[in-house]
Design a protein around this motif. Structure first.
Motif: not given
Length: 447
Positions: A58-67, A69-71, A76-83
């Motif tokens: 898991g050292t990189v995985a989806c790199d969500h730590y750096h990305r 905002r993109e995620d 937001a593009s999906l229109g979900v209420d919650a995460y």
């Protein structure tokens, strides 16, 4: 199912029902040692490549730590209420005790800001299996003191973020931590000892109760609860052996975690079955565990099919199986929820905090066609509404998962996401299931 494939999604769910997506820290964040983060037991577990089916980590995985905002923009593009997401304990407290890591808290604060900008409500899970290695070195969850360190962590998170999030769950699937981490060694820390696994389950429940009290002491306004993986247990045949097996399976898995929280004791059938492996319980433990919770998170993927025969009688799998080999059984969801409602009169509002499937997805012409996942989600939503129509107070649904990610000991070979991730480039691609979910949520908003 009593509902057809033409189930009326536009009108059957309440307009204030929460629609979300879910992830967990170790599976997506990467940045395993960035900005002062300490190692977790999963970082350590992955060092032995034999522990992970594809030898990955898991050292990189989806790199969500750096990305992130993109995620968040994807959500937001999906229109979900919650995460729904989990915090990496070792990111905010590298050793699981002692000094806090401000850089780690800053990351989650920025994530909360990004979600707020998009009007997406945050549902935090404090623990999704990635214990700081420093605590493991002191005995991990087998050490009763870890429950008290967890309460310290919960208190600090609630103090900082308790007025910025919708909900805080203490644990995600403590059954997995105990049984897969300590029972059969499939998950970190890789212990194979039944007696230890049962003792660990008690310490996890103790830590939940301590954390609930600690978070309330600091005046958190968030809803507080726990997330449990649950299932029905069905006998393969009418034989006494199969029926006994199913009854014990439900007691040792579902009731084992529910009864202490709602009834203040362990189920007698499971205790008898565990015999000398039953946990050491101190005076007053159940009073600590039996704290009122504001919500129950239920993760539902499959039923338990119980066959005492050798070899076992296989499940019928009338709806097929997922890429994990799990039977698809939406009928079990209303059966489970109605059983919980009947057995626990004080059951609080329920959220389906995880539901989804692994599928062998591939990109073709820039698109990912996953009709199997759409059918899976559709059938489970229809089943969920049956339970709601029968009186179960379900207030939200979180699809697992937003992103393809590190699927624990399966590595990156299993894809649960509604967003495809190319791990070489980190390119995100909305699958057909994501487009379906977006259209569904949009139709709900305008119905």
């Amino acid at each position: 199912m009593t509902k057809s494939a033409q189930f009326d999604f536009q009108n059957d769910f309440p307009h204030d029902f929460t629609w979300g997506v879910a992830t967990s820290s170790f599976q997506i964040e990467g940045a395993w040692d960035a900005d002062g983060k300490g190692p977790s037991i999963w970082d350590t577990f992955c060092l032995d490549k034999a522990n992970i089916k594809d030898g990955s980590d898991g050292t990189v995985a989806c790199d969500h730590y750096h990305r992130y905002r993109e995620d968040v923009a994807l959500m937001a593009s999906l229109g979900v209420d919650a995460y729904r997401f989990s915090m990496a304990w070792a990111r905010v407290q590298p050793d699981g005790k002692g000094a806090w890591n401000e850089a780690g808290f800053d990351f989650y604060s920025r994530l909360l800001d990004a979600l707020a900008e998009k009007n997406i409500r945050a549902h935090i899970t404090l623990y999704h299996w990635d214990l700081p290695q420093g605590l493991q070195d002191d005995g991990g969850w087998l050490n009763r003191d870890t429950a008290y360190r967890f309460a310290d962590y919960a208190r600090e998170v609630a103090r900082r973020f308790g007025d910025r999030v919708e909900a805080i769950a203490t644990h995600n699937e403590p059954w997995c931590t105990a049984n897969l981490g300590y029972g059969n060694a499939q998950f970190a820390p890789g212990v194979r000892d039944l007696k230890q696994s049962i003792q660990v389950s008690h310490h996890l429940l103790l830590s939940h109760g301590l954390a609930m009290t600690a978070m309330r002491e600091v005046g958190s306004s968030a809803k507080l609860g726990i997330v449990l993986n649950q299932w029905t247990a069905d006998a393969a045949t009418d034989s006494q052996a199969d029926r006994d097996m199913a009854e014990f399976e439900y007691a040792r898995s579902v009731q084992w975690f529910m009864d202490p929280i709602f009834k203040g004791h362990y189920p007698e059938l499971a205790l008898r079955g565990h015999g000398d492996n039953a946990p050491v319980v101190h005076d007053g433990d159940f009073a600590i565990i039996q704290q009122k919770i504001d919500f129950l998170g239920c993760n539902y993927y499959f039923r338990s099919w119980c066959s005492a025969a050798v070899p076992p009688v296989p499940a019928p799998a009338r709806h097929g199986v997922t890429d994990m080999g799990w039977e698809i059984f939406p009928e079990g969801l209303p059966e489970l929820l109605l059983k919980l409602k009947a057995e626990y009169p004080d059951l609080p509002p329920v959220y389906i905090t995880e539901n989804g499937m692994a599928n062998a997805d591939t990109i073709e012409g820039g698109q990912v066609h996953d009709p199997e996942r759409i059918a899976y989600v559709r059938s489970h939503l229809a089943a969920l509404k049956e339970a709601m129509d029968a009186g179960v107070n379900v207030q939200g649904y979180f699809l697992w998962s937003l992103l393809d990610n590190f699927e624990w000991n399966s590595g990156y070979a299993k894809r649960f996401g509604i967003v495809h991730v190319d791990y070489a480039t980190q390119q995100r691609t909305l699958k057909d299931s994501a487009l379906w979910y977006r259209e569904f949520i949009a139709a709900r908003a305008t119905a």
